[in-house]
Design a protein around this motif. Structure first.
Motif, PDB file in Angstrom:
ATOM      1  N   ARG A 237      43.415 -41.450  21.663  1.00 18.40           N
ATOM      2  CA  ARG A 237      44.360 -40.197  22.661  1.00 18.40           C
ATOM      3  C   ARG A 237      44.424 -40.547  24.064  1.00 18.40           C
ATOM      4  O   ARG A 237      45.478 -40.614  24.731  1.00 18.40           O
ATOM      5  N   ALA A 238      43.217 -41.341  24.613  1.00 24.71           N
ATOM      6  CA  ALA A 238      43.327 -41.728  26.050  1.00 24.71           C
ATOM      7  C   ALA A 238      43.953 -42.606  26.166  1.00 24.71           C
ATOM      8  O   ALA A 238      44.626 -42.988  27.148  1.00 24.71           O
ATOM      9  N   ALA A 239      44.210 -43.643  25.358  1.00 26.46           N
ATOM     10  CA  ALA A 239      45.293 -44.978  25.535  1.00 26.46           C
ATOM     11  C   ALA A 239      46.839 -44.337  25.332  1.00 26.46           C
ATOM     12  O   ALA A 239      47.344 -45.021  26.190  1.00 26.46           O
ATOM     13  N   GLY A 244      51.180 -44.364  27.471  1.00 29.82           N
ATOM     14  CA  GLY A 244      52.552 -44.154  27.081  1.00 29.82           C
ATOM     15  C   GLY A 244      52.790 -44.330  25.547  1.00 29.82           C
ATOM     16  O   GLY A 244      53.160 -43.280  24.531  1.00 29.82           O
ATOM     17  N   GLY A 245      52.508 -45.648  25.148  1.00 30.01           N
ATOM     18  CA  GLY A 245      52.532 -45.845  23.674  1.00 30.01           C
ATOM     19  C   GLY A 245      52.673 -47.254  23.551  1.00 30.01           C
ATOM     20  O   GLY A 245      52.496 -48.028  24.691  1.00 30.01           O
ATOM     21  N   PHE A 246      52.780 -48.081  22.546  1.00 29.38           N
ATOM     22  CA  PHE A 246      52.671 -49.558  22.304  1.00 29.38           C
ATOM     23  C   PHE A 246      53.812 -49.898  21.191  1.00 29.38           C
ATOM     24  O   PHE A 246      54.100 -49.184  20.312  1.00 29.38           O
ATOM     25  N   ARG A 247      54.384 -50.927  21.564  1.00 28.55           N
ATOM     26  CA  ARG A 247      55.160 -51.835  20.402  1.00 28.55           C
ATOM     27  C   ARG A 247      54.333 -52.303  19.008  1.00 28.55           C
ATOM     28  O   ARG A 247      54.746 -52.277  18.096  1.00 28.55           O
ATOM     29  N   LYS A 274      45.237 -42.623  11.207  1.00 27.89           N
ATOM     30  CA  LYS A 274      45.129 -41.517  12.238  1.00 27.89           C
ATOM     31  C   LYS A 274      45.219 -42.012  13.483  1.00 27.89           C
ATOM     32  O   LYS A 274      46.196 -41.560  14.654  1.00 27.89           O
ATOM     33  N   GLY A 275      44.398 -43.194  13.985  1.00 28.83           N
ATOM     34  CA  GLY A 275      44.513 -43.876  15.148  1.00 28.83           C
ATOM     35  C   GLY A 275      45.884 -44.181  15.513  1.00 28.83           C
ATOM     36  O   GLY A 275      46.271 -44.238  16.880  1.00 28.83           O
ATOM     37  N   PHE A 276      46.434 -44.741  14.478  1.00 32.34           N
ATOM     38  CA  PHE A 276      47.921 -45.430  14.617  1.00 32.34           C
ATOM     39  C   PHE A 276      48.761 -44.398  15.515  1.00 32.34           C
ATOM     40  O   PHE A 276      49.648 -44.461  16.060  1.00 32.34           O
ATOM     41  N   GLU A 277      48.767 -43.215  14.847  1.00 37.75           N
ATOM     42  CA  GLU A 277      49.644 -42.086  15.055  1.00 37.75           C
ATOM     43  C   GLU A 277      49.051 -41.691  16.461  1.00 37.75           C
ATOM     44  O   GLU A 277      50.112 -41.032  17.387  1.00 37.75           O
ATOM     45  N   LEU A 278      47.754 -41.402  16.590  1.00 38.32           N
ATOM     46  CA  LEU A 278      47.406 -40.774  18.000  1.00 38.32           C
ATOM     47  C   LEU A 278      47.793 -41.775  18.924  1.00 38.32           C
ATOM     48  O   LEU A 278      48.204 -41.093  20.174  1.00 38.32           O
ATOM     49  N   CYS A 279      47.577 -42.918  18.969  1.00 37.62           N
ATOM     50  CA  CYS A 279      47.927 -43.933  19.932  1.00 37.62           C
ATOM     51  C   CYS A 279      49.316 -44.224  20.458  1.00 37.62           C
ATOM     52  O   CYS A 279      49.856 -45.003  21.306  1.00 37.62           O
ATOM     53  N   ASN A 280      50.107 -43.438  19.440  1.00 36.77           N
ATOM     54  CA  ASN A 280      51.640 -43.726  19.523  1.00 36.77           C
ATOM     55  C   ASN A 280      52.128 -45.197  19.713  1.00 36.77           C
ATOM     56  O   ASN A 280      52.989 -45.539  20.449  1.00 36.77           O
ATOM     57  N   ALA A 281      51.782 -45.912  18.419  1.00 37.39           N
ATOM     58  CA  ALA A 281      52.362 -47.273  18.332  1.00 37.39           C
ATOM     59  C   ALA A 281      53.422 -47.283  17.314  1.00 37.39           C
ATOM     60  O   ALA A 281      53.658 -46.553  16.415  1.00 37.39           O
ATOM     61  N   ALA A 282      54.575 -48.129  17.570  1.00 34.91           N
ATOM     62  CA  ALA A 282      55.646 -48.306  16.687  1.00 34.91           C
ATOM     63  C   ALA A 282      55.137 -49.076  15.721  1.00 34.91           C
ATOM     64  O   ALA A 282      55.553 -48.582  14.323  1.00 34.91           O
ATOM     65  N   TYR A 283      54.397 -50.018  15.695  1.00 36.46           N
ATOM     66  CA  TYR A 283      54.078 -51.051  14.484  1.00 36.46           C
ATOM     67  C   TYR A 283      52.393 -51.116  14.528  1.00 36.46           C
ATOM     68  O   TYR A 283      52.066 -51.068  15.864  1.00 36.46           O
TER      69      TYR A 283
END
Length: 335
Positions: A237-239, A244-247, A274-283
């Motif tokens: 969540r902090a990341a 903002g998010g990650f490619r 769950k972490g993938f969703e929380l950090c707002n990564a596309a892939y």
């Protein structure tokens, strides 16, 4: 009178994750103690792994560079990845040895050769070392890299001492959590918190820091984690809040059983999703599985559990790729 333990790797001011002698996880857990180790060894049921595994993508010869808007990550094995973006070649936690151990003849043995042979590596610009466990920091590999590539090594506090003991001429940049280092071509690398620990032996636990890294490149942001527990998703969540998010996110999915022993140091595939969703990564690229048997789960279990977790979350499998040795993932560009 009990003597105060001395940190042999690092000295510096106290912080929210350093007590003046040892590093720690804020509001988190320390590594398992002797009682937990004994409980695991007495009660564990280890699923046997095959001694050798056929690797359909290995050996792979990478391109010299990936430029423009391209972004590629290639699995070498375990937590060793080749990241190529914006003309940079970056290795994470490079290990090419047969075993991950302080000894050459005992310890977890590789079941598949490196997906990229050492001699087939492109010119390496940067090496990221997330922490000093033997499956992430190999002096043998760093010596070879220094001789053939002389890369810049970026690592958390205290690991420079560990590295320079065997590679004295290494170009090492050390970062605390929140620290930043510029890279060529307008890129930057940041050290960020993860929930783990460090040690090279039984007397130096938590004397060097552990970290995740964020790479900011003209092609997009990459979130790379070597090892972590889920820790209620706090660091994910902090990341997301900070960046903002990650490619792309490179997330560990293996070495997680039994949970009573591993839950405070390694996330499982369900938590990785769950972490993938929380950090707002596309892939995401899944790593830290299928090369060395460190814990009790079977060789294929991380991939099976990841696929089930993705299905349960309604996420397309193409968005979270568990990479096999030698497999290269060209990360789609963001709209």
């Amino acid at each position: 009178m009990r003597l105060q333990k001395k940190n042999r790797y690092y000295s510096g001011p106290k912080s929210d994750h350093f007590d003046g002698t040892l590093f720690f996880n804020p509001d988190g857990m320390n590594p398992p103690g002797l009682a937990e180790v004994v409980k695991w060894q007495l009660a564990h049921k280890r699923t046997p792994w095959p001694k050798e595994v056929a690797c359909r993508y290995a050996p792979h010869t990478p391109d010299a560079l990936v430029t423009g808007n391209g972004m590629r990550v290639t699995m070498i094995g375990h937590a060793s990845l080749l990241i190529q973006a914006s003309g940079l070649n970056i290795l994470t936690d490079p290990v090419f040895t047969e075993r991950v151990s302080p000894f050459d003849s005992v310890g977890p043995k590789r079941v598949c050769p490196p997906g990229v042979l050492f001699e087939d590596l492109p010119k390496i610009d940067v090496v990221l070392i997330t922490h000093n466990h033997y499956d992430h920091l190999s002096h043998t590999c760093l010596k070879r890299l220094q001789a053939d590539h002389a890369p810049r090594i970026i690592t958390p506090l205290g690991n420079d001492t560990v590295i320079r003991r065997k590679v004295p001429d290494a170009d090492v940049t050390v970062l605390d959590w929140g620290g930043q280092a510029p890279l060529p071509g307008g890129a930057n690398v940041f050290a960020e918190p993860c929930h783990h620990w460090s040690a090279r032996g039984v007397t130096d636990r938590r004397m060097a820091l552990w970290a995740a890294f964020v790479l900011e490149t003209p092609a997009g942001r990459i979130y790379h984690i070597g090892d972590t527990s889920f820790h209620e998703g706090r660091n994910y969540r902090a990341a997301a809040e900070k960046y903002g998010g990650f490619r792309l996110a490179n997330l560990p999915i293996g070495a997680y059983e039994p949970r009573f022993f591993m839950k405070n140091e390694h996330q499982d595939p369900v938590e990785a999703v769950k972490g993938f969703e929380l950090c707002n990564a596309a892939y995401a690229a899944g790593h830290h599985f299928g090369t060395f048997q460190l814990t009790d789960e079977g060789h294929d279990d991380p991939v099976k559990l990841l696929k089930a977790a993705l299905s349960d979350a309604g996420i397309d499998e193409e968005r979270f790729r568990p990479l096999e040795p030698g497999e290269a993932f060209d990360v789609p560009a963001l709209d």
